[in-house]
Scaffold this motif. Structure first.
Motif: not given
Length: 432
Positions: A322-334, A407-411
């Motif tokens: 979940r922590m990786r997923m949230d960080a990956a979501d932020q990374r993709l937005m950046e 993180g993308i796998a979690g998404m």
């Protein structure tokens, strides 16, 4: 128009005289740049073997000399690399750095001369060669090229003609006092001129890398990447380090250094060829695959991921994913903000690659006998595969690290694109 003042710097600019403009002298940066130049020359030496210009069994870094080439004949070539930042510099016998290298060669010749074919002095500056109008004795005698030529033509050091005999006698005193050894070193000594200090990176990427086997069609970006990876290979071998279990306890060589560290100084052409093969590997790109996820929308996704992972007996792994997923979501937005022009293709490539790998992991574990450990086997395989992609195929995953890919796998799982081998009851028969 008034010049805009620079932002405040801690303690101001270094080495200013009375607050006035003063040319900087950053020895730290200069030293690092010269080390990198030396590592680049190591790549050039390896390239000679890869292109067949010279048969080298191994390149030994910072071993006896800057480089020691082990030839297929069982003999060696000792190499010293020196740089000179002076404008239009030419090496003369009055230059301390050249004499110091000659002194090192004399020490090596005295002990191992029978096994050494030649000594090479490689630099961005060429040796001084007198012009046709040069008449002064001091000018003629200062030429390394002239003295080497005279030594090669003479039977013994006693036969070296004037005025070069004077230069030879001075060098004997500076290099240890053994005229016979110095004579042999000079007969074996060769000069090689490398690229200029400013711009050698571009020279290597344009003139050397494309000539390596299978690299003629590489893009400019790939040539630069291959150059940097090869320089990194040489850099690692030049540094004294001990990896693995030897990092805690190590057997020592007679010089007090760990045996493993000395063995680590050796680079074979085969190991350099492996770097070439990895960089030449074409990246598999997905085009308009249709795979997609909602970026910046976490509502409901976390809950679905939690239920899917618990259903697959992966509850203990939910929180780190979940922590990786949230960080990956932020990374993709950046990246969407910074690379708006081509973000659609970046997102398509990342999501498609991760989804296919996750689906493949599910398929590989389809016949896993124990349902309670099937999910863990899938999770482990996905972890290993994401790590491998990030390290070995960075172009394929747009240079994102393993944690972003996980993180993308979690998404994807949270949006019901795949399960962990055990679909929820409300999922379809195919697990999606």
């Amino acid at each position: 128009m008034a010049q805009k003042k620079s932002p405040l710097l801690p303690l101001g600019l270094p080495e200013q005289v009375d607050g006035l403009a003063t040319a900087p002298s950053d020895l730290g940066d200069e030293t690092q740049e010269r080390f990198r130049y030396q590592w680049a020359i190591g790549v050039w030496l390896l390239a000679q073997s890869l292109t067949g210009d010279r048969t080298i069994c191994a390149l030994w870094c910072e071993h006896h000399e800057d480089y020691l080439l082990e030839l297929s004949t069982g003999r060696y070539v000792a190499v010293q690399v020196k740089t000179d930042s002076r404008e239009n510099a030419r090496w003369r016998w009055s230059d301390t750095a050249l004499v110091d290298s000659l002194t090192r060669f004399c020490v090596l010749e005295k002990i191992h001369g029978a096994a050494i074919d030649c000594y090479e002095f490689i630099s961005n500056a060429a040796p001084y060669v007198p012009g046709v109008t040069a008449k002064r004795v001091e000018s003629l005698a200062a030429s390394p090229a002239r003295l080497i030529q005279c030594c090669c033509q003479a039977s013994t050091y006693l036969d070296v003609p004037e005025p070069y005999k004077i230069a030879f006698a001075r060098l004997v005193n500076k290099t240890g006092g053994n005229a016979a050894v110095l004579f042999q070193v000079l007969r074996k000594l060769k000069f090689a001129q490398g690229p200029v200090l400013r711009g050698y990176d571009d020279t290597f990427a344009v003139s050397i890398v494309p000539k390596l086997p299978g690299c003629a069609a590489l893009s400019a970006v790939s040539c630069c990447r291959l150059r940097d990876e090869l320089i990194g290979l040489v850099q690692a071998a030049c540094r004294l380090r001990v990896d693995g279990i030897d990092g805690a306890v190590a057997y020592l060589a007679t010089n007090g250094r760990p045996d493993a560290a000395i063995r680590g100084k050796c680079i074979t052409p085969e190991s350099a060829a492996e770097v070439l093969a990895r960089v030449r590997q074409p990246s598999f790109l997905y085009v308009n695959s249709g795979a997609g996820i909602d970026i910046g929308v976490n509502v409901g996704r976390t809950d679905v991921l939690n239920r899917k992972m618990r259903n697959a007996y992966l509850g203990s792994q939910f929180e780190p994913l979940r922590m990786r997923m949230d960080a990956a979501d932020q990374r993709l937005m950046e990246r969407a903000l910074l690379e708006s022009d081509n973000f659609d293709s970046i997102a398509n490539q990342l999501i498609s690659t991760v989804l296919v790998e996750c689906k493949d992991a599910e398929a590989m574990a389809f016949d896993h006998a124990d349902e309670k450990t099937r999910g863990l086997a899938i999770y482990k395989q996905i972890l290993q595969r994401m790590d491998s992609l990030a390290k070995e195929e960075p172009e394929r995953v747009c240079r994102e690290p393993k944690d972003t890919l996980m993180g993308i796998a979690g998404m994807l799982s949270g949006e019901c694109k795949f399960a962990w081998g055990t679909p929820l009851d409300e999922d379809g028969q195919d697990g999606t």
